[in-house]
Design an enzyme around this catalytic site. Structure first.
Site, PDB file in Angstrom:
ATOM      1  N   SER A 128       0.860  -1.184   0.000  1.00  0.00           N
ATOM      2  CA  SER A 128       0.000   0.000   0.000  1.00  0.00           C
ATOM      3  C   SER A 128       0.890   1.226   0.000  1.00  0.00           C
ATOM      4  O   SER A 128       1.984   1.198   0.593  1.00  0.00           O
ATOM      5  CB  SER A 128      -0.870   0.024   1.261  1.00  0.00           C
ATOM      6  OG  SER A 128      -1.518   1.280   1.369  1.00  0.00           O
ATOM      7  N   TYR A 141      -2.202  -0.667  10.316  1.00  0.00           N
ATOM      8  CA  TYR A 141      -2.173  -1.173   8.927  1.00  0.00           C
ATOM      9  C   TYR A 141      -0.891  -0.817   8.162  1.00  0.00           C
ATOM     10  O   TYR A 141      -0.264  -1.710   7.555  1.00  0.00           O
ATOM     11  CB  TYR A 141      -3.420  -0.650   8.198  1.00  0.00           C
ATOM     12  CG  TYR A 141      -3.473  -0.864   6.712  1.00  0.00           C
ATOM     13  CD1 TYR A 141      -3.840  -2.090   6.170  1.00  0.00           C
ATOM     14  CD2 TYR A 141      -3.182   0.177   5.818  1.00  0.00           C
ATOM     15  CE1 TYR A 141      -3.907  -2.271   4.794  1.00  0.00           C
ATOM     16  CE2 TYR A 141      -3.251   0.004   4.454  1.00  0.00           C
ATOM     17  CZ  TYR A 141      -3.612  -1.220   3.943  1.00  0.00           C
ATOM     18  OH  TYR A 141      -3.680  -1.394   2.582  1.00  0.00           O
TER      19      TYR A 141
HETATM   20  N1  LIG Z   1      -8.418  -0.203  -2.340  1.00  0.00           N
HETATM   21  C1  LIG Z   1      -7.389   0.540  -2.009  1.00  0.00           C
HETATM   22  O1  LIG Z   1      -7.444   1.789  -2.083  1.00  0.00           O
HETATM   23  C2  LIG Z   1      -6.111  -0.087  -1.538  1.00  0.00           C
HETATM   24  C3  LIG Z   1      -5.018   0.774  -1.280  1.00  0.00           C
HETATM   25  C4  LIG Z   1      -3.833   0.212  -0.854  1.00  0.00           C
HETATM   26  C5  LIG Z   1      -3.711  -1.159  -0.681  1.00  0.00           C
HETATM   27  N2  LIG Z   1      -4.782  -1.955  -0.933  1.00  0.00           N
HETATM   28  C6  LIG Z   1      -4.602  -3.399  -0.719  1.00  0.00           C
HETATM   29  O2  LIG Z   1      -5.103  -4.115  -1.829  1.00  0.00           O
HETATM   30  C7  LIG Z   1      -5.691  -5.346  -1.414  1.00  0.00           C
HETATM   31  C8  LIG Z   1      -7.114  -5.466  -1.896  1.00  0.00           C
HETATM   32  O3  LIG Z   1      -7.835  -4.318  -1.497  1.00  0.00           O
HETATM   33  P1  LIG Z   1      -9.374  -4.123  -1.886  1.00  0.00           P
HETATM   34  O4  LIG Z   1      -9.651  -2.675  -1.720  1.00  0.00           O
HETATM   35  O5  LIG Z   1      -9.674  -4.795  -3.166  1.00  0.00           O
HETATM   36  O6  LIG Z   1     -10.055  -4.930  -0.682  1.00  0.00           O
HETATM   37  P2  LIG Z   1     -11.576  -5.474  -0.527  1.00  0.00           P
HETATM   38  O7  LIG Z   1     -11.875  -5.331   0.928  1.00  0.00           O
HETATM   39  O8  LIG Z   1     -12.489  -4.847  -1.524  1.00  0.00           O
HETATM   40  O9  LIG Z   1     -11.430  -7.028  -0.891  1.00  0.00           O
HETATM   41  C9  LIG Z   1     -10.634  -7.879  -0.114  1.00  0.00           C
HETATM   42  C10 LIG Z   1     -10.982  -9.310  -0.424  1.00  0.00           C
HETATM   43  O10 LIG Z   1     -10.116 -10.123   0.390  1.00  0.00           O
HETATM   44  C11 LIG Z   1     -10.887 -11.168   0.977  1.00  0.00           C
HETATM   45  N3  LIG Z   1     -10.259 -11.597   2.229  1.00  0.00           N
HETATM   46  C12 LIG Z   1     -10.199 -10.934   3.409  1.00  0.00           C
HETATM   47  N4  LIG Z   1      -9.597 -11.681   4.342  1.00  0.00           N
HETATM   48  C13 LIG Z   1      -9.241 -12.851   3.741  1.00  0.00           C
HETATM   49  C14 LIG Z   1      -8.607 -14.029   4.174  1.00  0.00           C
HETATM   50  N5  LIG Z   1      -8.232 -14.181   5.460  1.00  0.00           N
HETATM   51  N6  LIG Z   1      -8.396 -15.019   3.285  1.00  0.00           N
HETATM   52  C15 LIG Z   1      -8.797 -14.903   2.004  1.00  0.00           C
HETATM   53  N7  LIG Z   1      -9.439 -13.815   1.529  1.00  0.00           N
HETATM   54  C16 LIG Z   1      -9.651 -12.796   2.386  1.00  0.00           C
HETATM   55  C17 LIG Z   1     -12.266 -10.558   1.204  1.00  0.00           C
HETATM   56  O11 LIG Z   1     -13.271 -11.566   1.327  1.00  0.00           O
HETATM   57  C18 LIG Z   1     -12.419  -9.705  -0.064  1.00  0.00           C
HETATM   58  O12 LIG Z   1     -12.992 -10.448  -1.120  1.00  0.00           O
HETATM   59  C19 LIG Z   1      -5.529  -5.384   0.115  1.00  0.00           C
HETATM   60  O13 LIG Z   1      -4.357  -6.086   0.465  1.00  0.00           O
HETATM   61  C20 LIG Z   1      -5.397  -3.914   0.473  1.00  0.00           C
HETATM   62  O14 LIG Z   1      -4.697  -3.721   1.701  1.00  0.00           O
HETATM   63  C21 LIG Z   1      -5.973  -1.456  -1.350  1.00  0.00           C
END
Ligand SMILES: NC(=O)c1ccc[n+]([C@@H]2O[C@H](COP(=O)([O-])OP(=O)(O)OC[C@H]3O[C@@H](n4cnc5c(N)ncnc54)[C@H](O)[C@@H]3O)[C@@H](O)[C@H]2O)c1
Length: 239
Positions: A128, A141
């Site tokens: 991130s 986080y």
């Molecule tokens: N969206 C953003 O702005 C953003 C920014 C920086 C980093 N990220 C990172 O990108 C990744 C995805 O983010 P997102 O926004 O798509 O998240 P999201 O919350 O929309 O989706 C996350 C998915 O992960 C699954 N999940 C959660 N815990 C789990 C587990 N223990 N085992 C298997 N699956 C699991 C959930 O069921 C969900 O389908 C994450 O690692 C997040 O930290 C996202």
């Protein structure tokens, strides 16, 4: 067809990654805690859905053992909604370390032998921009994502000899299923103004870079973190 395994594949960035990797010709394993969501993604990309909690080491090995070889592993599953460091509970601490850090280690332990069996591969870990800029509103986080970047580099050093590359992506402000609530109404435009490129990102902005890192075009790229964030992490902006 080379296999790509994507965790957290049921929605958001993980789903976009699956769709893009399928377009690139991968047979995609869509892995998620939520089986219904994983199934929806699998239907959309022609892949296979598996219910998987990445914190369950035995379950991770059981899923990996269903395939003889794997080329790409996208460690995307992550959780991020936490209070300030002084307010974080023991249970919250435990869960974020289990998912964001240990989950990646278990998936690498289970899938790397499948990459070795195929003669090489590519690991992409979802970090991130917060690992670099930090962010007071999500407490512990950013520290877990800094750990993801450290793991990424160590994996690159350990696995280079096996022709396995390890890189991370640091998304910025991306509107996903999980974060959509942070971009309601005026908030979307307000947040876009804080981005040098004056727009927030979409899951496809990340998926395109995942595609590059899982392709032959990045064959000599390993141990790197690519921030995909419209330049948020480039430095402080003049206001
Ligand atoms: N969206 C953003 O702005 C953003 C920014 C920086 C980093 N990220 C990172 O990108 C990744 C995805 O983010 P997102 O926004 O798509 O998240 P999201 O919350 O929309 O989706 C996350 C998915 O992960 C699954 N999940 C959660 N815990 C789990 C587990 N223990 N085992 C298997 N699956 C699991 C959930 O069921 C969900 O389908 C994450 O690692 C997040 O930290 C996202």
């Amino acid at each position: 067809m080379p296999v790509a395994a994507v965790t957290g594949a049921g929605q958001g960035l993980g789903r976009a990654d699956c769709l893009r990797l399928a377009e690139d010709g991968f047979d995609v394993m869509c892995l998620d805690l939520n089986l219904d969501a994983a199934r929806e993604t699998a239907e959309l990309c022609g892949g296979t859905a598996f219910q998987l909690d990445v914190t369950d080491r035995a379950a991770v090995f059981a899923v990996a053992d269903q395939i003889p070889e794997c080329f790409a592993l996208v460690n995307n599953a992550g959780i991020w909604n936490f209070p300030s460091i002084l307010d974080v509970t023991e249970q919250q601490m435990q869960s974020v370390i289990e998912v964001n850090i240990k989950g990646i280690v278990w998936c690498c332990q289970a899938f790397v032998p499948k990459m070795r069996a195929g003669g090489g591969g590519s690991i992409v870990n979802m970090s991130s921009g917060a690992a670099w800029t930090n962010s007071p509103d999500v407490g512990i986080y950013p520290a877990t994502k800094a750990a993801v970047e450290s793991l990424t580099k160590t994996l690159a050093l350990e696995l280079g000899v096996d022709n396995i590359r390890s890189n991370a992506i640091g998304p910025g402000l991306i509107v996903s299923d999980g974060t959509a609530g942070n971009f309601q109404g005026d908030r979307a435009n307000e947040r876009a103004q804080g981005v040098p490129m004056k727009r927030v990102g979409a899951p496809a902005d990340i998926a395109d870079v995942v595609s590059f890192l899982c392709s032959n075009d990045s064959r000599y790229v390993s141990g790197q973190v690519i921030y995909v964030d419209g330049a948020i992490t480039a430095g402080a902006m003049k206001r």
